[in-house]
Design an enzyme around this catalytic site. Structure first.
Site, PDB file in Angstrom:
ATOM      1  N   LYS A 100       0.877  -1.162  -0.220  1.00 53.78           N
ATOM      2  CA  LYS A 100       0.190  -0.017   0.047  1.00 53.78           C
ATOM      3  C   LYS A 100       0.670   1.064  -0.048  1.00 53.78           C
ATOM      4  CE  LYS A 100      -3.493   2.600   2.404  1.00 53.78           C
ATOM      5  NZ  LYS A 100      -4.175   2.944   3.770  1.00 53.78           N
ATOM      6  N   ASN A 209     -10.062   1.296   9.433  1.00 55.36           N
ATOM      7  CA  ASN A 209      -9.361   1.496  10.343  1.00 55.36           C
ATOM      8  C   ASN A 209      -9.841   1.977  11.806  1.00 55.36           C
ATOM      9  OD1 ASN A 209      -5.520   1.706  11.201  1.00 55.36           O
ATOM     10  ND2 ASN A 209      -7.239   0.841  12.516  1.00 55.36           N
TER      11      ASN A 209
END
Length: 261
Positions: A100, A209
């Site tokens: 990522k 998250n």
């Protein structure tokens, strides 16, 4: 088994909920929430490895790599050069080409640098990485990243950690319409309903998250996001009804009344 699978970097994913591992109150809570989410793509920061090239989170040692793909991120790097170096370290340590790509030199708002992100994507893709760049919701940039070899694009819904939802909705819709690679809405999603909305407009996946980690009950919240993403995807595949400006009765009585005259 469902035939509706997401494909990225030659790997198939049944879950379209990606989750992060930061901000949890404890490693035990993090592990329980990740399991409850049923996610098959889990991000992990490069700062969680030590100089001996070992993962320092106990949770990582319990992940079944056959069912869960680790997605190391380059959070904290300031330019393309640092990002490439971090990605190369990540591939050696975690044994995966998935990365990522995060380049946000501004510590206050953590907004991604589009120029450095594009440069790093070109270099990493050419080196065999499966690059998932985190970017602003810029349709032009997302097309350039796709052309540069990105395996998916990850436009933000709102700044990282704000839980403000899909503030960039109009641009996300354009990105989804134009993209030939998976679109993962990343950052800013603060509630399961917002994740469902992202899926309803055609996003291929969402990454969550903070909304899970800081919830009063992270495990239950992870379950809620799992269900919301599935519901949003089903709604998208079913085909949402058109939005109208005028009322229209779903069960008009006209024919019934006519039969009485």
């Amino acid at each position: 088994m469902s035939t509706d699978v997401l494909k990225i970097g030659g790997r198939e994913f049944g879950s379209r909920l990606f989750v992060g591992t930061g901000k949890f109150a404890s490693p035990d809570v993090m592990q329980a929430a990740v399991i409850a989410s049923r996610s098959e793509m889990i991000t992990v920061a490069m700062k969680r490895v030590n100089m001996l090239n070992e993962a320092t989170d106990d949770m990582l040692t319990h992940i079944n790599r056959e069912h869960v793909q680790l997605l190391p991120n380059t959070s904290g790097v300031r330019d393309a050069k640092e990002a490439v170096l971090a990605a190369q370290m990540s591939r050696e340590i975690f044994g995966t080409p998935f990365i990522k790509l995060e380049i946000h030199p501004d510590p206050k708002y953590l907004l991604p640098d589009p120029v450095e992100t594009l440069k790093a994507t070109e270099e990493l893709a050419a080196d065999g990485f499966t690059v998932l760049p985190y970017v602003q919701a810029d349709p032009v940039l997302c097309k350039r990243l796709e052309e540069a070899g990105a395996a998916a694009v990850m436009p933000l819904g709102a700044p990282i950690g704000t839980n403000k939802g899909l503030r960039t909705l109009d641009f996300l819709e354009i990105i989804i319409e134009q993209s030939n690679v998976p679109v993962v809405v990343d950052a800013g999603i603060g509630a399961p309903s917002q994740a469902a909305h992202a899926m309803e407009i055609g996003a291929d996946a969402v990454l969550v998250n903070t909304a899970i980690a800081v919830a009063g009950d992270p495990v239950r919240m992870a379950e809620a996001f799992d269900e919301a993403v599935k519901a949003g995807r089903k709604a998208y595949l079913a085909g949402l009804g058109t939005v109208g400006n005028f009322a229209e009765a779903s069960s008009p009585m006209t024919s019934f009344l006519n039969s009485l005259t």
